[in-house]
Every structure is written in C-alpha cells, then in structure tokens.
Motif scaffolding. Sequence first.
Motif, mmCIF file in Angstrom:
data_model
loop_
_atom_site.group_PDB
_atom_site.id
_atom_site.type_symbol
_atom_site.label_atom_id
_atom_site.label_comp_id
_atom_site.label_asym_id
_atom_site.label_seq_id
_atom_site.Cartn_x
_atom_site.Cartn_y
_atom_site.Cartn_z
ATOM 1 N N LEU A 77 -16.667 -3.510 52.499
ATOM 2 C CA LEU A 77 -16.674 -2.078 52.203
ATOM 3 C C LEU A 77 -17.530 -1.330 53.211
ATOM 4 C CD1 LEU A 77 -17.346 -2.178 48.352
ATOM 5 C CD2 LEU A 77 -15.150 -1.899 49.503
ATOM 6 N N ASP A 78 -16.975 -0.307 53.804
ATOM 7 C CA ASP A 78 -17.763 0.585 54.652
ATOM 8 C C ASP A 78 -18.569 1.501 53.744
ATOM 9 O OD1 ASP A 78 -16.985 -0.273 57.211
ATOM 10 O OD2 ASP A 78 -15.100 0.849 57.045
ATOM 11 N N LEU A 79 -19.821 1.708 54.073
ATOM 12 C CA LEU A 79 -20.715 2.557 53.291
ATOM 13 C C LEU A 79 -21.272 3.673 54.165
ATOM 14 C CD1 LEU A 79 -22.885 -0.184 51.532
ATOM 15 C CD2 LEU A 79 -21.017 1.117 50.511
ATOM 16 N N ARG A 80 -21.610 4.772 53.523
ATOM 17 C CA ARG A 80 -22.374 5.815 54.196
ATOM 18 C C ARG A 80 -23.433 6.307 53.226
ATOM 19 N NH1 ARG A 80 -21.715 11.122 53.067
ATOM 20 N NH2 ARG A 80 -20.018 11.657 51.659
ATOM 21 N N VAL A 81 -24.541 6.771 53.771
ATOM 22 C CA VAL A 81 -25.599 7.343 52.943
ATOM 23 C C VAL A 81 -25.149 8.755 52.592
ATOM 24 C CG1 VAL A 81 -28.016 8.016 52.817
ATOM 25 C CG2 VAL A 81 -27.376 5.939 54.062
ATOM 26 N N ALA A 82 -24.734 8.955 51.324
ATOM 27 C CA ALA A 82 -24.244 10.252 50.876
ATOM 28 C C ALA A 82 -25.396 11.212 50.620
ATOM 29 C CB ALA A 82 -23.399 10.091 49.615
ATOM 30 N N SER A 83 -26.503 10.689 50.111
ATOM 31 C CA SER A 83 -27.714 11.491 49.904
ATOM 32 C C SER A 83 -28.904 10.539 49.832
ATOM 33 C CB SER A 83 -27.627 12.338 48.630
ATOM 34 O OG SER A 83 -27.555 11.506 47.491
ATOM 35 N N SER A 84 -30.082 11.076 50.093
ATOM 36 C CA SER A 84 -31.281 10.232 50.058
ATOM 37 C C SER A 84 -32.522 11.088 49.920
ATOM 38 C CB SER A 84 -31.383 9.383 51.335
ATOM 39 O OG SER A 84 -31.624 10.212 52.446
ATOM 40 N N SER A 85 -33.610 10.443 49.542
ATOM 41 C CA SER A 85 -34.931 11.070 49.583
ATOM 42 C C SER A 85 -35.934 9.977 49.931
ATOM 43 C CB SER A 85 -35.292 11.745 48.259
ATOM 44 O OG SER A 85 -35.492 10.790 47.246
ATOM 45 N N TYR A 86 -36.946 10.373 50.679
ATOM 46 C CA TYR A 86 -37.962 9.417 51.121
ATOM 47 C C TYR A 86 -39.324 10.097 51.103
ATOM 48 C CZ TYR A 86 -40.469 6.078 54.105
ATOM 49 O OH TYR A 86 -41.364 5.180 54.612
ATOM 50 N N THR A 87 -40.177 9.590 50.250
ATOM 51 C CA THR A 87 -41.581 9.971 50.225
ATOM 52 C C THR A 87 -42.335 8.661 50.257
ATOM 53 O OG1 THR A 87 -41.090 11.905 48.862
ATOM 54 C CG2 THR A 87 -43.385 11.223 48.989
ATOM 55 N N HIS A 88 -42.848 8.315 51.432
ATOM 56 C CA HIS A 88 -43.438 6.994 51.634
ATOM 57 C C HIS A 88 -44.323 6.624 50.464
ATOM 58 C CE1 HIS A 88 -44.817 3.482 53.771
ATOM 59 N NE2 HIS A 88 -46.038 3.806 53.424
ATOM 60 N N PRO A 89 -44.129 5.463 49.865
ATOM 61 C CA PRO A 89 -43.253 4.352 50.227
ATOM 62 C C PRO A 89 -41.904 4.363 49.483
ATOM 63 C CG PRO A 89 -44.747 3.584 48.555
ATOM 64 C CD PRO A 89 -45.091 5.053 48.815
ATOM 65 N N ASP A 90 -41.657 5.405 48.670
ATOM 66 C CA ASP A 90 -40.466 5.419 47.811
ATOM 67 C C ASP A 90 -39.225 5.916 48.540
ATOM 68 O OD1 ASP A 90 -41.973 4.583 45.517
ATOM 69 O OD2 ASP A 90 -42.746 6.620 45.376
ATOM 70 N N LEU A 91 -38.145 5.147 48.425
ATOM 71 C CA LEU A 91 -36.878 5.484 49.049
ATOM 72 C C LEU A 91 -35.781 5.416 47.994
ATOM 73 C CD1 LEU A 91 -35.013 5.930 51.561
ATOM 74 C CD2 LEU A 91 -34.949 3.428 51.780
ATOM 75 N N SER A 92 -34.956 6.450 47.934
ATOM 76 C CA SER A 92 -33.763 6.389 47.091
ATOM 77 C C SER A 92 -32.576 6.860 47.915
ATOM 78 C CB SER A 92 -33.928 7.215 45.819
ATOM 79 O OG SER A 92 -34.049 8.573 46.128
ATOM 80 N N MET A 93 -31.448 6.199 47.706
ATOM 81 C CA MET A 93 -30.229 6.522 48.447
ATOM 82 C C MET A 93 -29.027 6.386 47.529
ATOM 83 S SD MET A 93 -30.732 4.352 52.000
ATOM 84 C CE MET A 93 -31.059 2.773 51.191
ATOM 85 N N VAL A 94 -28.052 7.247 47.743
ATOM 86 C CA VAL A 94 -26.740 7.087 47.134
ATOM 87 C C VAL A 94 -25.824 6.660 48.267
ATOM 88 C CG1 VAL A 94 -24.830 8.210 45.952
ATOM 89 C CG2 VAL A 94 -27.192 8.823 45.355
ATOM 90 N N LEU A 95 -25.242 5.467 48.122
ATOM 91 C CA LEU A 95 -24.350 4.901 49.137
ATOM 92 C C LEU A 95 -22.923 5.014 48.622
ATOM 93 C CD1 LEU A 95 -26.460 1.672 49.765
ATOM 94 C CD2 LEU A 95 -26.510 3.784 51.103
ATOM 95 N N SER A 96 -22.049 5.613 49.422
ATOM 96 C CA SER A 96 -20.679 5.817 48.956
ATOM 97 C C SER A 96 -19.680 5.084 49.836
ATOM 98 C CB SER A 96 -20.353 7.307 48.915
ATOM 99 O OG SER A 96 -20.352 7.851 50.219
ATOM 100 N N SER A 97 -18.555 4.736 49.208
ATOM 101 C CA SER A 97 -17.429 4.112 49.888
ATOM 102 C C SER A 97 -16.169 4.649 49.226
ATOM 103 C CB SER A 97 -17.501 2.591 49.749
ATOM 104 O OG SER A 97 -16.435 1.984 50.445
ATOM 105 N N PRO A 98 -15.212 5.137 50.000
ATOM 106 C CA PRO A 98 -13.995 5.708 49.418
ATOM 107 C C PRO A 98 -13.309 4.740 48.447
ATOM 108 C CG PRO A 98 -14.049 6.078 51.787
ATOM 109 C CD PRO A 98 -15.176 5.153 51.469
ATOM 110 N N GLY A 99 -12.964 5.259 47.257
ATOM 111 C CA GLY A 99 -12.265 4.456 46.262
ATOM 112 C C GLY A 99 -13.156 3.641 45.356
ATOM 113 N N TYR A 100 -14.475 3.702 45.551
ATOM 114 C CA TYR A 100 -15.411 2.932 44.734
ATOM 115 C C TYR A 100 -16.479 3.856 44.160
ATOM 116 C CZ TYR A 100 -13.356 -1.247 46.721
ATOM 117 O OH TYR A 100 -12.475 -2.220 47.091
ATOM 118 N N GLU A 101 -17.085 3.424 43.056
ATOM 119 C CA GLU A 101 -18.208 4.157 42.482
ATOM 120 C C GLU A 101 -19.383 4.071 43.454
ATOM 121 O OE1 GLU A 101 -18.524 5.813 39.463
ATOM 122 O OE2 GLU A 101 -16.346 5.578 39.383
#
Length: 135
Positions: A77-101
């Motif tokens: 599955l190809d992924l892209r970072v759809a959205s993210s936030s980073y406040t060291h050391p905390d990282l959150s990302m939403v990774l998306s791939s067409p056709g998948y949750e």
Amino acid sequence: MARAFSRRAFLSFAICLVLAGCGSGDGPTEPAAKTSKLDGEWRGKLDNATLYLRLTENAAGTFVVGNGNLSVVPTFLDLRVASSSYTHPDLSMVLSSPGYEPLNFTGQRVSDDVIKGKVNGSGYRDASVTLTREE
C-alpha cells in the motif's frame, strides 16, 4: 563513644545511598533532547507488515509531511501523511491510502533515530511499532 558515632554515621550514609537509588525507572522519564529534525527514512515492523516512511519536518518543527508504504505480502500500500502534528517528543500522523481506512499513528521520539508508537485503524488496534531512522 567515637566508635558508636562512626557506626551511626556509616549507617546513616548507607541508608541515604539506598534511598537515593530507590524509584529509578519507576516514573516517567524525561524525553530525549531534540538534537535533529525528523527528516529522513524510517522503517519499523507492524505485526506481520513493514511500515516505511519518508518524512520531512517543517521549519517550525510543528508537523511533518511525507509518504511511504505498508507492505504485507502480497499487498503493498502506498501511504501519504494526510495530516500530522509534532511537539517534541510527541508525534501524531494520519496516514492515508486510497481505498483503505486511514492509519492513525501516535508516538514519542525516544532518541534522534527512534520513534515508538501505536497504530490504529484499517485493521490495526493499538498495534505497537518502533520506527528506526535508516542511514
């Protein structure tokens, strides 16, 4: 009298040493100091899959952009970072791939080259992953 005082002083010193050593590792630890950006290629095992990400941190150090893939033989599955936030050391990302949750990643940077986190969504529930920066 001097001998009794020496014994008490030694015993007090020994008790202080024992008490000073108590509790180490019991509570939260301080995050690693930020000495480098998240820029680079990161890889980690996610259950029976391999998660690969190529990340670039923005100039302000508040989010990342990037892409990558999740490979579970025979699926890739190809992924892209759809959205993210980073406040060291905390990282959150939403990774998306067409056709998948979307995959939701939440974690902490524990060193310059290691991010430990959890993935939820698209079949994963609190799945642990350790991302390691590749050289």
